[in-house]
Scaffold this active site. Structure first.
Site, PDB file in Angstrom:
ATOM      1  N   GLY A  42     -16.779  10.898   2.664  1.00  0.00           N
ATOM      2  CA  GLY A  42     -16.081   9.707   2.225  1.00  0.00           C
ATOM      3  C   GLY A  42     -15.894   8.766   3.396  1.00  0.00           C
ATOM      4  N   THR A  43     -16.909   8.706   4.215  1.00  0.00           N
ATOM      5  CA  THR A  43     -16.702   7.694   5.397  1.00  0.00           C
ATOM      6  C   THR A  43     -17.915   6.902   5.597  1.00  0.00           C
ATOM      7  OG1 THR A  43     -16.080   7.347   7.593  1.00  0.00           O
ATOM      8  CG2 THR A  43     -16.629   9.487   7.051  1.00  0.00           C
ATOM      9  N   SER A  44     -18.033   5.563   5.790  1.00  0.00           N
ATOM     10  CA  SER A  44     -19.246   4.918   5.956  1.00  0.00           C
ATOM     11  C   SER A  44     -19.682   5.097   7.554  1.00  0.00           C
ATOM     12  CB  SER A  44     -18.866   3.397   5.875  1.00  0.00           C
ATOM     13  OG  SER A  44     -17.648   2.891   6.538  1.00  0.00           O
TER      14      SER A  44
ATOM     15  N   CYS B 193       9.154   2.642  15.905  1.00  0.00           N
ATOM     16  CA  CYS B 193       9.908   1.430  16.571  1.00  0.00           C
ATOM     17  C   CYS B 193       9.460   0.964  17.752  1.00  0.00           C
ATOM     18  CB  CYS B 193      11.198   2.059  16.730  1.00  0.00           C
ATOM     19  SG  CYS B 193      12.352   1.076  17.451  1.00  0.00           S
TER      20      CYS B 193
ATOM     21  N   GLN C 165      -9.073   9.818   8.591  1.00  0.00           N
ATOM     22  CA  GLN C 165      -8.873   8.459   9.001  1.00  0.00           C
ATOM     23  C   GLN C 165      -8.187   7.687   8.029  1.00  0.00           C
ATOM     24  OE1 GLN C 165     -12.940   6.562  10.262  1.00  0.00           O
ATOM     25  NE2 GLN C 165     -13.411   8.005   9.010  1.00  0.00           N
TER      26      GLN C 165
ATOM     27  N   LEU D 239     -20.633   9.152  -1.356  1.00  0.00           N
ATOM     28  CA  LEU D 239     -21.330   8.422  -2.469  1.00  0.00           C
ATOM     29  C   LEU D 239     -22.655   7.985  -2.145  1.00  0.00           C
ATOM     30  CD1 LEU D 239     -20.601   7.994  -5.252  1.00  0.00           C
ATOM     31  CD2 LEU D 239     -19.655   5.679  -4.483  1.00  0.00           C
TER      32      LEU D 239
ATOM     33  N   HIS E  52      -5.435   7.869  12.244  1.00  0.00           N
ATOM     34  CA  HIS E  52      -5.095   6.515  12.264  1.00  0.00           C
ATOM     35  C   HIS E  52      -3.815   6.035  11.772  1.00  0.00           C
ATOM     36  CE1 HIS E  52      -9.871   5.529  11.796  1.00  0.00           C
ATOM     37  NE2 HIS E  52      -9.353   5.574  12.942  1.00  0.00           N
TER      38      HIS E  52
ATOM     39  N   ARG F  26       0.941  -1.172  -0.007  1.00  0.00           N
ATOM     40  CA  ARG F  26      -0.023  -0.045   0.232  1.00  0.00           C
ATOM     41  C   ARG F  26       0.867   1.208  -0.065  1.00  0.00           C
ATOM     42  NH1 ARG F  26      -4.242  -0.898   4.786  1.00  0.00           N
ATOM     43  NH2 ARG F  26      -5.142   1.168   4.081  1.00  0.00           N
TER      44      ARG F  26
ATOM     45  N   CYS G  80      16.065   1.097  12.926  1.00  0.00           N
ATOM     46  CA  CYS G  80      15.570   2.223  13.222  1.00  0.00           C
ATOM     47  C   CYS G  80      16.674   3.190  13.203  1.00  0.00           C
ATOM     48  CB  CYS G  80      15.043   2.085  14.663  1.00  0.00           C
ATOM     49  SG  CYS G  80      14.644   3.675  15.350  1.00  0.00           S
TER      50      CYS G  80
HETATM   51  C1  BV8 Z   1     -10.017   2.555  19.683  1.00  0.00           C
HETATM   52  C2  BV8 Z   1      -5.853   1.909   9.735  1.00  0.00           C
HETATM   53  C3  BV8 Z   1      -9.937   3.057  22.051  1.00  0.00           C
HETATM   54  C4  BV8 Z   1      -5.329   0.630   9.266  1.00  0.00           C
HETATM   55  C5  BV8 Z   1      -7.951   1.793  10.719  1.00  0.00           C
HETATM   56  C6  BV8 Z   1     -17.146   1.814  19.913  1.00  0.00           C
HETATM   57  C7  BV8 Z   1     -18.152   1.119  19.425  1.00  0.00           C
HETATM   58  C8  BV8 Z   1     -17.983   0.030  18.599  1.00  0.00           C
HETATM   59  C9  BV8 Z   1     -16.637  -0.352  18.387  1.00  0.00           C
HETATM   60  C10 BV8 Z   1     -15.407   0.281  18.882  1.00  0.00           C
HETATM   61  C11 BV8 Z   1     -16.100   1.260  19.663  1.00  0.00           C
HETATM   62  N1  BV8 Z   1     -14.631   2.140  20.294  1.00  0.00           N
HETATM   63  C12 BV8 Z   1     -13.894   1.115  19.857  1.00  0.00           C
HETATM   64  C13 BV8 Z   1     -14.216   0.159  18.886  1.00  0.00           C
HETATM   65  C14 BV8 Z   1     -13.544  -0.852  18.395  1.00  0.00           C
HETATM   66  C15 BV8 Z   1     -13.058  -0.287  17.041  1.00  0.00           C
HETATM   67  C16 BV8 Z   1     -14.038   0.086  15.804  1.00  0.00           C
HETATM   68  O1  BV8 Z   1     -14.460   1.072  15.884  1.00  0.00           O
HETATM   69  N2  BV8 Z   1     -14.411  -1.138  15.463  1.00  0.00           N
HETATM   70  C17 BV8 Z   1     -15.512  -1.068  14.221  1.00  0.00           C
HETATM   71  C18 BV8 Z   1     -15.066  -2.248  13.146  1.00  0.00           C
HETATM   72  C19 BV8 Z   1     -16.984  -1.538  15.016  1.00  0.00           C
HETATM   73  N3  BV8 Z   1     -12.108   1.040  16.933  1.00  0.00           N
HETATM   74  C20 BV8 Z   1     -11.000   0.813  17.271  1.00  0.00           C
HETATM   75  O2  BV8 Z   1     -10.269  -0.292  17.597  1.00  0.00           O
HETATM   76  C21 BV8 Z   1     -10.165   1.984  17.326  1.00  0.00           C
HETATM   77  N4  BV8 Z   1      -9.496   2.367  18.588  1.00  0.00           N
HETATM   78  O3  BV8 Z   1     -11.310   3.098  19.568  1.00  0.00           O
HETATM   79  O4  BV8 Z   1      -9.316   2.610  20.656  1.00  0.00           O
HETATM   80  C22 BV8 Z   1      -8.989   2.575  22.878  1.00  0.00           C
HETATM   81  C23 BV8 Z   1      -9.419   2.745  24.259  1.00  0.00           C
HETATM   82  C24 BV8 Z   1      -8.407   2.457  25.229  1.00  0.00           C
HETATM   83  C25 BV8 Z   1      -7.321   1.653  25.033  1.00  0.00           C
HETATM   84  C26 BV8 Z   1      -6.996   1.493  23.684  1.00  0.00           C
HETATM   85  C27 BV8 Z   1      -7.792   1.718  22.549  1.00  0.00           C
HETATM   86  C28 BV8 Z   1      -9.309   2.203  16.134  1.00  0.00           C
HETATM   87  C29 BV8 Z   1      -9.622   2.102  14.812  1.00  0.00           C
HETATM   88  C30 BV8 Z   1      -8.585   2.386  13.753  1.00  0.00           C
HETATM   89  C31 BV8 Z   1      -8.463   1.135  12.912  1.00  0.00           C
HETATM   90  N5  BV8 Z   1      -7.634   1.411  11.822  1.00  0.00           N
HETATM   91  N6  BV8 Z   1      -7.259   2.255   9.715  1.00  0.00           N
HETATM   92  C32 BV8 Z   1      -5.566   0.713   7.864  1.00  0.00           C
HETATM   93  O5  BV8 Z   1      -5.967   1.601   6.944  1.00  0.00           O
HETATM   94  O6  BV8 Z   1      -4.859  -0.109   7.219  1.00  0.00           O
HETATM   95  S1  BV8 Z   1      -9.753   1.746  10.160  1.00  0.00           S
HETATM   96  C33 BV8 Z   1      -9.984   2.084   8.659  1.00  0.00           C
HETATM   97  O7  BV8 Z   1     -11.356   2.161   8.588  1.00  0.00           O
HETATM   98  C34 BV8 Z   1      -9.508   2.963   7.846  1.00  0.00           C
HETATM   99  O8  BV8 Z   1      -8.669   4.024   8.633  1.00  0.00           O
HETATM  100  C35 BV8 Z   1     -10.698   3.548   7.144  1.00  0.00           C
HETATM  101  O9  BV8 Z   1     -10.493   5.157   6.853  1.00  0.00           O
HETATM  102  C36 BV8 Z   1     -11.482   3.496   8.263  1.00  0.00           C
HETATM  103  C37 BV8 Z   1     -12.991   3.893   7.925  1.00  0.00           C
HETATM  104  O10 BV8 Z   1     -13.550   3.247   6.763  1.00  0.00           O
HETATM  105  P1  BV8 Z   1     -13.701   4.417   6.018  1.00  0.00           P
HETATM  106  O11 BV8 Z   1     -12.617   5.386   5.550  1.00  0.00           O
HETATM  107  O12 BV8 Z   1     -15.175   4.984   6.279  1.00  0.00           O
HETATM  108  O13 BV8 Z   1     -13.758   3.475   4.466  1.00  0.00           O
HETATM  109  P2  BV8 Z   1     -15.049   2.582   4.035  1.00  0.00           P
HETATM  110  O14 BV8 Z   1     -14.571   1.877   3.026  1.00  0.00           O
HETATM  111  O15 BV8 Z   1     -15.580   2.081   5.281  1.00  0.00           O
HETATM  112  O16 BV8 Z   1     -16.322   3.497   3.567  1.00  0.00           O
HETATM  113  C38 BV8 Z   1     -16.030   4.277   2.463  1.00  0.00           C
HETATM  114  C39 BV8 Z   1     -17.251   5.243   2.290  1.00  0.00           C
HETATM  115  O17 BV8 Z   1     -16.722   6.260   1.012  1.00  0.00           O
HETATM  116  C40 BV8 Z   1     -18.491   4.603   1.975  1.00  0.00           C
HETATM  117  O18 BV8 Z   1     -19.510   5.043   2.698  1.00  0.00           O
HETATM  118  C41 BV8 Z   1     -18.536   4.827   0.340  1.00  0.00           C
HETATM  119  O19 BV8 Z   1     -19.941   5.144  -0.071  1.00  0.00           O
HETATM  120  C42 BV8 Z   1     -17.819   6.377   0.428  1.00  0.00           C
HETATM  121  N7  BV8 Z   1     -17.170   6.631  -0.895  1.00  0.00           N
HETATM  122  C43 BV8 Z   1     -16.862   5.640  -2.090  1.00  0.00           C
HETATM  123  N8  BV8 Z   1     -16.248   6.383  -2.924  1.00  0.00           N
HETATM  124  C44 BV8 Z   1     -16.767   7.601  -2.726  1.00  0.00           C
HETATM  125  C45 BV8 Z   1     -17.372   7.973  -1.548  1.00  0.00           C
HETATM  126  N9  BV8 Z   1     -17.582   9.062  -1.300  1.00  0.00           N
HETATM  127  C46 BV8 Z   1     -17.621  10.231  -1.928  1.00  0.00           C
HETATM  128  N10 BV8 Z   1     -17.049  10.021  -3.141  1.00  0.00           N
HETATM  129  C47 BV8 Z   1     -16.289   8.797  -3.518  1.00  0.00           C
HETATM  130  N11 BV8 Z   1     -15.843   8.870  -4.913  1.00  0.00           N
END
Ligand code: BV8
Length: 232
Positions: free
Chosen positions: A179-181, A121, A95, A206, A113, A63, A140
């Site tokens: 652009g986020t779900s 490191c 994000q 979208l 993120h 990536r 590192c």
């Molecule tokens: C944390 C890096 C706390 C990796 C990523 C509360 C409730 C429920 C769950 C949780 C909660 N609190 C924490 C959680 C757990 C978890 C979570 O949320 N899980 C989800 C699955 C339920 N969250 C975490 O673990 C977070 N940490 O809260 O820590 C904590 C407290 C104490 C101690 C320790 C910790 C950390 C989350 C980060 C994960 N890492 N990314 C990588 O990228 O490889 S997340 C990953 O998803 C990306 O960053 C991405 O950006 C992100 C969100 O996805 P989207 O960006 O929305 O992308 P997606 O494909 O889903 O949607 C795209 C959208 O664009 C769509 O709507 C589409 O229609 C639209 N679109 C498409 N094309 C277009 C467009 N729009 C406009 N124009 C277009 N052309």
């Protein structure tokens, strides 16, 4: 809408993978959202890394390399222009781990993120900017150990900049989600926080997401068209 005495508007923009889609960066939850048949939530985790570090390092190396073949699109450029016009009244919280906002010129920018273009490191916690691969276990630059991982926030890990982001969301007059779900927290909760503190909330996506609280203004379409129109 609440306006400060100065009449100037504080704007927080939250972006997700959809803003980079038209640049050719795959989103997560669209048809191209799987990684070798795995959901991102299953591999972008500390457990996924511990189980198979080489596979995860290779995933992020691929990536990171792909960044060389993509460029910012009209949406990234419109947000950079907006920052040029209103300065620190605008904060972009992304994000995304790509560098497209940075390359478009945004500076008031938080990568909550993490970033593909940075390593972390595990021995000394340095976060050096990083262009090459990590699979070869490079040293590192600070401590010389061969324990670099991608500086990307995995599920279960603490995102970056949460205090600064929450302060800005609470204080803003306009909150724009692009652009986020809205499936990943804490990012997905910011629209409710902004609304609770009186901000006007806007979605440019979208297709409408399914937010915890409805946006005041939800516009469906491609970011490359919607964002420049909204900025103008
Ligand atoms: C944390 C890096 C706390 C990796 C990523 C509360 C409730 C429920 C769950 C949780 C909660 N609190 C924490 C959680 C757990 C978890 C979570 O949320 N899980 C989800 C699955 C339920 N969250 C975490 O673990 C977070 N940490 O809260 O820590 C904590 C407290 C104490 C101690 C320790 C910790 C950390 C989350 C980060 C994960 N890492 N990314 C990588 O990228 O490889 S997340 C990953 O998803 C990306 O960053 C991405 O950006 C992100 C969100 O996805 P989207 O960006 O929305 O992308 P997606 O494909 O889903 O949607 C795209 C959208 O664009 C769509 O709507 C589409 O229609 C639209 N679109 C498409 N094309 C277009 C467009 N729009 C406009 N124009 C277009 N052309």
């Amino acid at each position: 809408m609440r306006m400060r005495q100065t009449g100037r508007m504080r704007i927080v923009v939250l972006t997700g993978a959809g803003i980079s889609a038209e640049s050719g960066v795959p989103t997560f939850r669209g048809p191209d959202g799987l990684w070798e048949g795995h959901r991102i939530e299953d591999v972008a985790t500390p457990a996924g890394y511990d189980a198979d570090p080489e596979a995860v390092l290779a995933f992020y190396d691929a990536r990171r390399r792909a960044l060389a073949s993509v460029a910012p699109n009209a949406a990234h450029r419109a947000l950079a222009r907006l920052e040029g016009a209103i300065g620190d009244e605008l904060l972009v919280v992304t994000q995304n781990v790509d560098d497209l906002h940075d390359r478009a010129g945004s500076r008031n920018l938080i990568h909550m993120h993490g970033e593909l273009r940075r390593a972390r490191c595990l021995a000394c916690d340095a976060r050096p900017e990083w262009q090459g691969d990590l699979i070869d276990r490079p040293r590192c630059p600070r401590c010389g150990e061969r324990m670099l991982r991608p500086d990307v926030v995995w599920f279960g890990e603490m995102p970056y900049g949460l205090d600064r982001i929450e302060q800005a969301v609470v204080a803003c007059d306009v909150f724009v989600s692009i652009g986020t779900s809205g499936e990943v927290y804490p990012a997905a909760g910011y629209v409710a926080l902004a609304a609770a503190f009186g901000a006007r909330t806007v979605e440019l996506n979208l297709e409408p997401s399914d937010p915890v609280v409805p946006f005041d203004d939800a516009r469906a379409g491609r970011a490359g068209a919607l964002v420049p129109a909204w900025v103008e």
